[in-house]
Write a protein that holds these residues in place. Structure first.
Motif, PDB file in Angstrom:
ATOM      1  N   ASP A 173       0.866  -1.345   0.014  1.00 53.79           N
ATOM      2  CA  ASP A 173       0.001   0.031   0.026  1.00 53.79           C
ATOM      3  C   ASP A 173       0.758   1.312   0.102  1.00 53.79           C
ATOM      4  O   ASP A 173       0.281   2.484  -0.244  1.00 53.79           O
ATOM      5  CB  ASP A 173      -0.898   0.025   1.268  1.00 53.79           C
ATOM      6  CG  ASP A 173      -1.999  -0.919   1.336  1.00 53.79           C
ATOM      7  OD1 ASP A 173      -2.579  -1.281   0.040  1.00 53.79           O
ATOM      8  OD2 ASP A 173      -2.454  -1.586   2.279  1.00 53.79           O
ATOM      9  N   LEU A 225       3.168   3.185  -2.073  1.00 56.05           N
ATOM     10  CA  LEU A 225       3.441   3.376  -3.245  1.00 56.05           C
ATOM     11  C   LEU A 225       4.691   4.233  -3.329  1.00 56.05           C
ATOM     12  O   LEU A 225       4.775   5.100  -2.951  1.00 56.05           O
ATOM     13  CB  LEU A 225       2.444   4.046  -4.120  1.00 56.05           C
ATOM     14  CG  LEU A 225       0.921   3.528  -4.106  1.00 56.05           C
ATOM     15  CD1 LEU A 225       0.027   4.236  -4.867  1.00 56.05           C
ATOM     16  CD2 LEU A 225       0.937   1.911  -4.499  1.00 56.05           C
ATOM     17  N   ARG A 234       3.203   7.568  -1.585  1.00 58.40           N
ATOM     18  CA  ARG A 234       1.854   7.832  -1.382  1.00 58.40           C
ATOM     19  C   ARG A 234       1.000   6.330  -0.628  1.00 58.40           C
ATOM     20  O   ARG A 234       1.731   5.443  -0.692  1.00 58.40           O
ATOM     21  CB  ARG A 234       1.000   7.636  -2.613  1.00 58.40           C
ATOM     22  CG  ARG A 234       1.391   8.885  -3.620  1.00 58.40           C
ATOM     23  CD  ARG A 234       1.035  10.153  -2.972  1.00 58.40           C
ATOM     24  NE  ARG A 234       1.517  11.298  -4.099  1.00 58.40           N
ATOM     25  CZ  ARG A 234       2.684  11.951  -4.228  1.00 58.40           C
ATOM     26  NH1 ARG A 234       3.576  11.735  -3.117  1.00 58.40           N
ATOM     27  NH2 ARG A 234       2.856  13.031  -4.961  1.00 58.40           N
ATOM     28  N   LYS A 288      -2.040   3.911   0.221  1.00 55.77           N
ATOM     29  CA  LYS A 288      -3.420   3.657  -0.088  1.00 55.77           C
ATOM     30  C   LYS A 288      -4.220   3.226   0.983  1.00 55.77           C
ATOM     31  O   LYS A 288      -3.766   2.277   1.842  1.00 55.77           O
ATOM     32  CB  LYS A 288      -3.264   2.250  -1.263  1.00 55.77           C
ATOM     33  CG  LYS A 288      -2.698   2.675  -2.419  1.00 55.77           C
ATOM     34  CD  LYS A 288      -2.417   1.202  -3.027  1.00 55.77           C
ATOM     35  CE  LYS A 288      -3.800   0.457  -3.434  1.00 55.77           C
ATOM     36  NZ  LYS A 288      -3.241  -0.521  -4.200  1.00 55.77           N
ATOM     37  N   ARG A 316      -7.105   2.303   3.418  1.00 53.87           N
ATOM     38  CA  ARG A 316      -8.509   1.520   3.516  1.00 53.87           C
ATOM     39  C   ARG A 316      -9.088   1.405   5.113  1.00 53.87           C
ATOM     40  O   ARG A 316      -8.254   0.819   5.910  1.00 53.87           O
ATOM     41  CB  ARG A 316      -8.074   0.039   2.865  1.00 53.87           C
ATOM     42  CG  ARG A 316      -7.941  -0.178   1.499  1.00 53.87           C
ATOM     43  CD  ARG A 316      -7.317  -1.253   0.992  1.00 53.87           C
ATOM     44  NE  ARG A 316      -6.023  -1.619   1.454  1.00 53.87           N
ATOM     45  CZ  ARG A 316      -5.834  -2.553   2.594  1.00 53.87           C
ATOM     46  NH1 ARG A 316      -6.568  -3.143   3.130  1.00 53.87           N
ATOM     47  NH2 ARG A 316      -4.480  -2.948   2.879  1.00 53.87           N
ATOM     48  N   SER A 369     -12.017   4.143   0.801  1.00 49.65           N
ATOM     49  CA  SER A 369     -10.622   3.932   0.359  1.00 49.65           C
ATOM     50  C   SER A 369     -10.289   5.341  -0.312  1.00 49.65           C
ATOM     51  O   SER A 369     -11.049   5.862  -0.865  1.00 49.65           O
ATOM     52  CB  SER A 369     -10.410   2.518  -0.282  1.00 49.65           C
ATOM     53  OG  SER A 369     -11.119   2.690  -1.657  1.00 49.65           O
ATOM     54  N   THR A 416      -6.437   7.410  -1.534  1.00 47.54           N
ATOM     55  CA  THR A 416      -4.828   7.731  -1.863  1.00 47.54           C
ATOM     56  C   THR A 416      -4.570   8.957  -0.853  1.00 47.54           C
ATOM     57  O   THR A 416      -5.155   9.866  -1.017  1.00 47.54           O
ATOM     58  CB  THR A 416      -4.317   7.795  -2.920  1.00 47.54           C
ATOM     59  OG1 THR A 416      -4.742   6.489  -3.682  1.00 47.54           O
ATOM     60  CG2 THR A 416      -2.623   8.098  -3.074  1.00 47.54           C
ATOM     61  N   ASN A 435      -7.520  14.655   0.970  1.00 50.19           N
ATOM     62  CA  ASN A 435      -6.377  13.811   1.570  1.00 50.19           C
ATOM     63  C   ASN A 435      -6.819  12.811   2.770  1.00 50.19           C
ATOM     64  O   ASN A 435      -6.186  12.038   2.873  1.00 50.19           O
ATOM     65  CB  ASN A 435      -5.446  14.878   2.004  1.00 50.19           C
ATOM     66  CG  ASN A 435      -3.685  14.018   1.752  1.00 50.19           C
ATOM     67  OD1 ASN A 435      -3.757  13.265   1.089  1.00 50.19           O
ATOM     68  ND2 ASN A 435      -3.265  14.288   2.958  1.00 50.19           N
ATOM     69  N   ARG A 463      -9.775  11.946   3.316  1.00 53.28           N
ATOM     70  CA  ARG A 463     -11.061  10.969   2.766  1.00 53.28           C
ATOM     71  C   ARG A 463     -12.422  11.670   3.990  1.00 53.28           C
ATOM     72  O   ARG A 463     -12.913  10.592   4.463  1.00 53.28           O
ATOM     73  CB  ARG A 463     -10.704   9.671   3.126  1.00 53.28           C
ATOM     74  CG  ARG A 463      -9.594   9.257   2.016  1.00 53.28           C
ATOM     75  CD  ARG A 463      -8.907   8.036   2.343  1.00 53.28           C
ATOM     76  NE  ARG A 463      -8.516   8.138   3.615  1.00 53.28           N
ATOM     77  CZ  ARG A 463      -7.364   8.937   4.004  1.00 53.28           C
ATOM     78  NH1 ARG A 463      -6.672   9.572   3.263  1.00 53.28           N
ATOM     79  NH2 ARG A 463      -6.871   9.083   5.124  1.00 53.28           N
TER      80      ARG A 463
END
Length: 440
Positions: free
Chosen positions: A288, A290, A306, A308, A310, A315, A317, A409, A411
């Motif tokens: 996750d 990146l 970055r 990921k 969840r 979910s 980035t 950013n 979420r």
């Protein structure tokens, strides 16, 4: 002068079904067809008395523009639930509403109003319902319920109920559904005017989420780092008190404790410089992150990653600060030492010495807060691992990041940012609120 009523034979007819001694009645209302009602009596005179009452009520309701038939709250609520399911099937409602709202309606709304006629429910009834709902799980019917069954990903699960007063947002959310149900009853002709829903959620105390001031976070970091070295290097050792009142001094950290505290420190730094939720942190795997593998061996200034994220049913980035990168390096090294191999993409970032996913650091975090004398904020509200996310958002707002960018950013929604961090945003525009013409 009053208009004479038509004779009984023209208003309604009494009859008994074959094989039954119970009287029943039937009558017709213009535009609403024939209505049949059981009178629940064997006595002819009593049947006539009851029939008169029913006929008068039905004709009065029809004159008021309502359905002549009395509709119970339960029947209307089930009809409303069927409408919800149809709207979900047509993509006019979210799928989760098709699961949560029917359960809410049956447990709470029908549980309280039951078979009462929907058109006799008053504002007083709704106010009494609101109080009943607040104590449902603590003093009402819910105190006898041992578990709640629900479905997730096609599996039937169960959980214990949360025995507390519903939150302010939940009370308001349920009031919205109840208001929609009553308005739909008006559209169906079961109500003339819906009663005013005066389910006013009691004003809560300051609900801003506990964060850290910059100097408090600096103290937290300093305390955390100090706990990674052997206590009191002068040889006196740190005093420990057990629950049975025994006391002893620790002069050296064991490897297991040092590793746990190192993972905790990495958690603090990554949480504060990424804004990830605790669940998102626990869910992280090395796959996750990146761009991490490609950057290993380079200087921090030449690296970029970055995340990921969840968790919480969503979910996305996340773009962390570069200050978080060295602590991913620390966790990588700890994994290599424990497992004698490099982590692969599916391995958890926050892992035990056995390579298993760590599901919570709450206890260790609380101990760190106590050691730093930061367990509670200035309002007395207990800090949690979530406070690291709040620190990140607060710092981003304070230093001029756009609220829309922060929301994406992290979420979350603009409304949530404004609700919990509005005071921080206000401080950013203090100069605009004190224009030059007001300055002495």
């Amino acid at each position: 002068m009053s208009t004479p009523l038509p004779p009984q034979s023209e208003r309604y007819r009494l009859f008994q079904r074959e094989g039954s001694t119970r009287w029943q009645m039937r009558f017709s209302i213009r535009g609403q067809g024939q209505i049949k009602r059981s009178l629940d009596t064997d006595d002819r005179l009593e049947a006539e008395r009851r029939a008169e009452t029913i006929w008068y009520e039905a004709t009065y309701r029809a004159k008021q523009g309502l359905s002549a038939k009395v509709h119970t709250f339960e029947a209307v609520a089930e009809e409303f639930i069927a409408l919800i399911h149809r709207e979900v099937a047509r993509n006019e409602r979210r799928a989760d509403q098709g699961r949560s709202e029917p359960a809410m309606i049956r447990r709470f709304f029908i549980g309280y109003f039951g078979t009462r006629p929907i058109d006799v429910i008053s504002e007083t009834d709704l106010e009494r319902y609101a109080e009943w709902r607040r104590t449902y799980w603590t003093e009402g019917p819910g105190k006898l319920i041992t578990h709640i069954e629900y479905e997730r990903a096609g599996r039937k699960l169960r959980r214990p109920p949360k025995r507390s007063t519903p939150t302010i947002s939940r009370q308001r959310g349920e009031a919205v559904v109840l208001r929609a149900l009553l308005r739909q009853a008006v559209r169906w002709g079961y109500l003339k005017t819906p009663p005013e829903i005066a389910i006013k959620a009691r004003r809560s105390q300051d609900n801003r989420r506990p964060s850290f001031e910059p100097h408090e976070f600096a103290k937290l970091v300093e305390t955390s780092l100090s706990r990674l070295v052997d206590p009191n290097m002068d040889g006196t050792g740190a005093e420990v008190r057990s629950s049975d009142k025994r006391r002893w001094r620790i002069k050296r950290l064991d490897d297991h404790t040092r590793r746990d505290r190192t993972v905790l420190h990495a958690y603090v730094m990554i949480g504060a410089f990424s804004g990830l939720r605790p669940t998102e942190m626990y869910n992280l795997t090395w796959g996750d992150i990146l761009g991490y593998r490609a950057g290993r061996g380079k200087g921090i200034a030449q690296r970029d990653i970055r995340l990921k994220a969840r968790g919480k049913g969503m979910s996305g980035t996340a773009i962390p600060h570069t200050a978080a990168i060295p602590w991913f390096d620390t966790l990588w090294i700890l994994f290599e030492r424990g497992m004698q191999r490099e982590p692969v993409d599916v391995d958890p970032v926050f892992a035990s010495d056995q390579g298993k996913r760590i599901n919570s650091i709450a206890n260790g975090f609380t101990e760190l807060l106590k050691a730093a004398d930061l367990e509670r904020d200035h309002r007395g509200i207990k800090r949690t691992p979530y406070s690291l996310r709040h620190f990140y958002i607060t710092q981003q707002l304070t230093h001029g990041a756009e609220v829309t960018d922060i929301a994406r950013n992290c979420r979350t929604s603009l409304a949530m940012i404004d609700k919990h961090y509005g005071q921080v945003r206000l401080e950013r525009v203090v100069d605009r609120l004190r224009p030059e013409w007001t300055r002495a």
